[in-house]
Design a protein around this motif. Sequence first.
Motif, PDB file in Angstrom:
ATOM      1  N   ASN A  58       0.839  -1.196   0.000  1.00 22.11           N
ATOM      2  CA  ASN A  58       0.000   0.000   0.000  1.00 22.11           C
ATOM      3  C   ASN A  58       0.875   1.247   0.000  1.00 22.11           C
ATOM      4  OD1 ASN A  58      -1.717   2.131   0.587  1.00 22.11           O
ATOM      5  ND2 ASN A  58      -2.959   0.935   1.999  1.00 22.11           N
ATOM      6  N   GLU A  71       3.320  -1.477  -5.978  1.00 23.04           N
ATOM      7  CA  GLU A  71       2.343  -2.412  -5.438  1.00 23.04           C
ATOM      8  C   GLU A  71       2.381  -3.682  -6.298  1.00 23.04           C
ATOM      9  OE1 GLU A  71      -1.204   0.015  -5.266  1.00 23.04           O
ATOM     10  OE2 GLU A  71      -0.648   0.779  -3.291  1.00 23.04           O
ATOM     11  N   PRO A  72       1.772  -4.784  -5.821  1.00 22.59           N
ATOM     12  CA  PRO A  72       1.924  -6.080  -6.517  1.00 22.59           C
ATOM     13  C   PRO A  72       1.668  -6.063  -8.022  1.00 22.59           C
ATOM     14  CG  PRO A  72       0.883  -6.422  -4.398  1.00 22.59           C
ATOM     15  CD  PRO A  72       1.010  -4.930  -4.582  1.00 22.59           C
ATOM     16  N   GLU A  73       0.598  -5.445  -8.490  1.00 24.77           N
ATOM     17  CA  GLU A  73       0.318  -5.449  -9.938  1.00 24.77           C
ATOM     18  C   GLU A  73       1.348  -4.642 -10.710  1.00 24.77           C
ATOM     19  OE1 GLU A  73      -1.792  -7.322 -11.848  1.00 24.77           O
ATOM     20  OE2 GLU A  73      -2.015  -8.354  -9.930  1.00 24.77           O
ATOM     21  N   GLU A  74       1.805  -3.534 -10.136  1.00 21.78           N
ATOM     22  CA  GLU A  74       2.846  -2.732 -10.787  1.00 21.78           C
ATOM     23  C   GLU A  74       4.158  -3.514 -10.854  1.00 21.78           C
ATOM     24  OE1 GLU A  74       2.079   1.820  -9.514  1.00 21.78           O
ATOM     25  OE2 GLU A  74       2.417   0.418  -7.857  1.00 21.78           O
ATOM     26  N   LYS A  76       4.526  -6.732 -10.893  1.00 24.93           N
ATOM     27  CA  LYS A  76       4.352  -7.775 -11.904  1.00 24.93           C
ATOM     28  C   LYS A  76       4.549  -7.200 -13.308  1.00 24.93           C
ATOM     29  CE  LYS A  76       0.961 -11.160 -13.453  1.00 24.93           C
ATOM     30  NZ  LYS A  76      -0.375 -11.717 -13.255  1.00 24.93           N
ATOM     31  N   LEU A  77       4.010  -6.015 -13.559  1.00 28.34           N
ATOM     32  CA  LEU A  77       4.170  -5.355 -14.855  1.00 28.34           C
ATOM     33  C   LEU A  77       5.637  -5.002 -15.107  1.00 28.34           C
ATOM     34  CD1 LEU A  77       3.008  -4.144 -17.443  1.00 28.34           C
ATOM     35  CD2 LEU A  77       2.482  -2.066 -16.127  1.00 28.34           C
ATOM     36  N   SER A  80       7.474  -8.234 -16.033  1.00 28.38           N
ATOM     37  CA  SER A  80       7.080  -8.640 -17.384  1.00 28.38           C
ATOM     38  C   SER A  80       7.744  -7.755 -18.436  1.00 28.38           C
ATOM     39  CB  SER A  80       5.560  -8.585 -17.501  1.00 28.38           C
ATOM     40  OG  SER A  80       5.150  -8.799 -18.810  1.00 28.38           O
TER      41      SER A  80
END
Length: 111
Positions: A58, A71-74, A76-77, A80
């Motif tokens: 957060n 944050e987790p999704e960022e 991961k991006l 990738s």
Amino acid sequence: CNTEYPTPFNDVNLLAMKTIREKINVKVGYSDHTLGLEVPIAVAAMGATVIEKHFTLNKSLNGPDHKISLEPEEFKLMISSIRNIEKAIGDKVKTPSKSEKKNINFQLSGE
């Protein structure tokens, strides 16, 4: 790295990483304190072998690290994107790639 949180883009100095690699002949990495994904992706393209980016669950939590963290999704991006850059680096030799060989006969025939 630059120790300012967040590091302004104009203070990053990515070319210093190249200078260190060339002058003392070592593998280089980068510890990133900028906002966003651009710098970690850029250093991957420039040959960094280790990239450190802060991670948080957060960004609104208290403390200087959270606002510059991913944050987790960022995260991961970012990973990738770096993996795609690694695939795109190549081998310094320009020859027809596997994906474009199917177009050679088309281009030679003048169609």
